[in-house]
Design a protein around this motif. Structure first.
Motif, mmCIF file in Angstrom:
data_model
loop_
_atom_site.group_PDB
_atom_site.id
_atom_site.type_symbol
_atom_site.label_atom_id
_atom_site.label_comp_id
_atom_site.label_asym_id
_atom_site.label_seq_id
_atom_site.Cartn_x
_atom_site.Cartn_y
_atom_site.Cartn_z
ATOM 1 N N MET A 1 -5.135 2.633 11.826
ATOM 2 C CA MET A 1 -5.283 3.846 11.026
ATOM 3 C C MET A 1 -3.960 4.206 10.357
ATOM 4 S SD MET A 1 -7.711 6.178 13.467
ATOM 5 C CE MET A 1 -7.603 7.545 12.322
ATOM 6 N N ASP A 2 -2.853 4.011 11.092
ATOM 7 C CA ASP A 2 -1.552 4.292 10.500
ATOM 8 C C ASP A 2 -1.298 3.376 9.314
ATOM 9 O OD1 ASP A 2 -1.132 6.239 12.341
ATOM 10 O OD2 ASP A 2 0.016 4.970 13.708
ATOM 11 N N HIS A 3 -1.700 2.097 9.456
ATOM 12 C CA HIS A 3 -1.496 1.129 8.377
ATOM 13 C C HIS A 3 -2.338 1.509 7.153
ATOM 14 C CE1 HIS A 3 -0.760 -2.549 6.245
ATOM 15 N NE2 HIS A 3 -2.037 -2.885 6.257
ATOM 16 N N GLU A 4 -3.590 1.937 7.378
ATOM 17 C CA GLU A 4 -4.448 2.345 6.270
ATOM 18 C C GLU A 4 -3.880 3.573 5.566
ATOM 19 O OE1 GLU A 4 -8.304 2.919 7.828
ATOM 20 O OE2 GLU A 4 -8.679 0.790 8.241
ATOM 21 N N HIS A 5 -3.368 4.503 6.374
ATOM 22 C CA HIS A 5 -2.767 5.706 5.782
ATOM 23 C C HIS A 5 -1.547 5.326 4.950
ATOM 24 C CE1 HIS A 5 -1.398 9.824 5.317
ATOM 25 N NE2 HIS A 5 -0.215 9.457 5.801
ATOM 26 N N TYR A 6 -0.730 4.395 5.476
ATOM 27 C CA TYR A 6 0.462 3.957 4.767
ATOM 28 C C TYR A 6 0.080 3.293 3.446
ATOM 29 C CZ TYR A 6 4.575 1.112 3.699
ATOM 30 O OH TYR A 6 5.643 0.521 3.080
ATOM 31 N N SER A 7 -0.965 2.438 3.472
ATOM 32 C CA SER A 7 -1.392 1.733 2.269
ATOM 33 C C SER A 7 -1.897 2.705 1.211
ATOM 34 C CB SER A 7 -2.485 0.716 2.620
ATOM 35 O OG SER A 7 -1.993 -0.241 3.538
ATOM 36 N N LYS A 8 -2.701 3.682 1.643
ATOM 37 C CA LYS A 8 -3.236 4.648 0.688
ATOM 38 C C LYS A 8 -2.129 5.522 0.116
ATOM 39 C CE LYS A 8 -7.828 4.886 2.821
ATOM 40 N NZ LYS A 8 -8.789 5.733 3.546
ATOM 41 N N GLU A 9 -1.139 5.833 0.947
ATOM 42 C CA GLU A 9 -0.051 6.688 0.498
ATOM 43 C C GLU A 9 0.796 5.990 -0.567
ATOM 44 O OE1 GLU A 9 3.854 8.973 2.406
ATOM 45 O OE2 GLU A 9 2.447 7.892 3.680
ATOM 46 N N ARG A 10 0.967 4.673 -0.443
ATOM 47 C CA ARG A 10 1.819 3.932 -1.348
ATOM 48 C C ARG A 10 1.057 3.347 -2.541
ATOM 49 N NH1 ARG A 10 7.384 3.927 -0.642
ATOM 50 N NH2 ARG A 10 7.247 2.045 -1.922
ATOM 51 N N SER A 11 -0.242 3.260 -2.452
ATOM 52 C CA SER A 11 -0.993 2.522 -3.467
ATOM 53 C C SER A 11 -0.864 3.130 -4.858
ATOM 54 C CB SER A 11 -2.466 2.441 -3.067
ATOM 55 O OG SER A 11 -3.017 3.738 -2.973
ATOM 56 N N ALA A 12 -0.849 4.453 -4.969
ATOM 57 C CA ALA A 12 -0.795 5.091 -6.286
ATOM 58 C C ALA A 12 0.517 4.786 -6.996
ATOM 59 C CB ALA A 12 -0.982 6.593 -6.137
ATOM 60 N N SER A 13 1.641 4.928 -6.300
ATOM 61 C CA SER A 13 2.936 4.687 -6.928
ATOM 62 C C SER A 13 3.134 3.209 -7.230
ATOM 63 C CB SER A 13 4.067 5.197 -6.026
ATOM 64 O OG SER A 13 4.000 4.574 -4.753
ATOM 65 N N LEU A 14 2.711 2.364 -6.309
ATOM 66 C CA LEU A 14 2.848 0.930 -6.543
ATOM 67 C C LEU A 14 1.961 0.471 -7.694
ATOM 68 C CD1 LEU A 14 3.087 -0.592 -2.949
ATOM 69 C CD2 LEU A 14 4.846 -0.514 -4.692
ATOM 70 N N ASP A 15 0.769 1.036 -7.781
ATOM 71 C CA ASP A 15 -0.123 0.686 -8.874
ATOM 72 C C ASP A 15 0.468 1.099 -10.222
ATOM 73 O OD1 ASP A 15 -2.856 -0.209 -9.819
ATOM 74 O OD2 ASP A 15 -2.873 1.852 -10.529
ATOM 75 N N LEU A 16 1.116 2.258 -10.242
ATOM 76 C CA LEU A 16 1.750 2.725 -11.477
ATOM 77 C C LEU A 16 2.893 1.808 -11.883
ATOM 78 C CD1 LEU A 16 1.850 4.935 -13.636
ATOM 79 C CD2 LEU A 16 3.415 6.199 -12.150
ATOM 80 N N LEU A 17 3.716 1.404 -10.903
ATOM 81 C CA LEU A 17 4.817 0.491 -11.193
ATOM 82 C C LEU A 17 4.306 -0.868 -11.665
ATOM 83 C CD1 LEU A 17 7.301 1.257 -8.287
ATOM 84 C CD2 LEU A 17 7.677 1.660 -10.716
ATOM 85 N N LEU A 18 3.219 -1.328 -11.043
ATOM 86 C CA LEU A 18 2.659 -2.619 -11.423
ATOM 87 C C LEU A 18 2.119 -2.580 -12.854
ATOM 88 C CD1 LEU A 18 2.057 -5.482 -10.439
ATOM 89 C CD2 LEU A 18 -0.130 -4.660 -9.562
ATOM 90 N N ARG A 19 1.476 -1.479 -13.203
ATOM 91 C CA ARG A 19 0.971 -1.325 -14.574
ATOM 92 C C ARG A 19 2.129 -1.278 -15.583
ATOM 93 N NH1 ARG A 19 -4.380 0.748 -15.175
ATOM 94 N NH2 ARG A 19 -5.457 0.901 -13.175
ATOM 95 N N PHE A 20 3.181 -0.568 -15.207
ATOM 96 C CA PHE A 20 4.357 -0.491 -16.086
ATOM 97 C C PHE A 20 4.992 -1.871 -16.263
ATOM 98 C CE2 PHE A 20 9.007 0.135 -16.469
ATOM 99 C CZ PHE A 20 9.040 0.750 -17.701
ATOM 100 N N GLN A 21 5.079 -2.608 -15.167
ATOM 101 C CA GLN A 21 5.651 -3.958 -15.211
ATOM 102 C C GLN A 21 4.833 -4.868 -16.126
ATOM 103 O OE1 GLN A 21 7.101 -5.845 -11.462
ATOM 104 N NE2 GLN A 21 5.519 -7.369 -11.846
ATOM 105 N N ARG A 22 3.518 -4.790 -15.998
ATOM 106 C CA ARG A 22 2.643 -5.608 -16.842
ATOM 107 C C ARG A 22 2.723 -5.186 -18.303
ATOM 108 N NH1 ARG A 22 -2.650 -5.718 -12.788
ATOM 109 N NH2 ARG A 22 -1.804 -7.263 -11.317
#
Length: 212
Positions: A1-22
């Motif tokens: 559950m901690d891992h899922e919470h960590y993934s959800k917490e980071r996914s938005a910012s990482l997704d934004l960075l990935l889109r910017f990179q692309r």
């Protein structure tokens, strides 16, 4: 559950960075335009290249700070390495860096002059030593390296020649070969890098297959 919470917490910012990179990569990727003078680039294109360099510098700075700490912790034990690898895999190092490296290589093959002008490649090259130190801690690294070298090509014939010289028959068995053999009812196992067939011993043993 901690891992899922960590993934959800980071996914938005990482997704934004990935889109910017692309977005940066797509702006630098050469189109089908004709009539452009070689080795001359528009100010807009040079601006995107400069932005890619700044983005790469920030990313490499972060990864350069993370990897030495990760390597220090991972060197404690195989269990620590597995846990650290899971964290790194969900960080910028595991999400943004692999795609960035592939994209830069692609851009380099399409427009080497522009990529040299942008200057992002030397920044990525600075991470090689950190990545190499971390990867050398991986369990089974030497075995995997030998498998990669021995199939197919020169190293495979090298081992064959060596075995003939020593009058010994050495067969290289890959992990996939072992798994397929066992799926078909066989019972091969690996001990210290050598493969043993314990099918006959299985029928005589009183301990059961799970313990074997």
């Amino acid at each position: 559950m901690d891992h899922e919470h960590y993934s959800k917490e980071r996914s938005a910012s990482l997704d934004l960075l990935l889109r910017f990179q692309r977005l940066l990569v797509s702006k630098l990727y050469p189109g089908d335009c004709v009539g452009q003078v070689p080795n001359t680039y528009s100010p807009d294109l040079l601006g995107v290249g400069s932005l890619l360099k700044k983005y790469t510098a920030l990313l490499c700075t972060h990864i350069g700070d993370i990897l030495p700490v990760a390597t220090s912790i991972a060197s404690t034990s195989h269990r620590h390495f597995a846990e650290v690898s899971r964290v790194v895999d969900g960080d910028l190092t595991g999400i943004l860096l692999p795609e960035l490296v592939v994209s830069v290589v692609l851009l380099l093959s399409k427009n080497a002059g522009l990529m040299q002008e942008a200057g992002a490649i030397p920044l990525l090259a600075g991470l090689l030593e950190h990545l190499d130190r971390f990867n050398h801690l991986a369990p089974g690294k030497e075995r995997d390296d030998n498998e990669d070298l021995a199939w197919p090509g020169i190293m495979g014939s090298f081992f064959t020649v060596q075995s003939c010289r020593n009058n010994e028959e050495v067969t290289l068995i890959r992990k996939a070969d072992l798994e397929n053999h066992n799926k078909d009812g066989g019972f091969w196992t690996v001990i210290d890098g050598k493969v043993y067939d314990i099918k006959d011993f299985q029928t005589q043993s009183l301990t059961g297959s799970s313990i074997l």
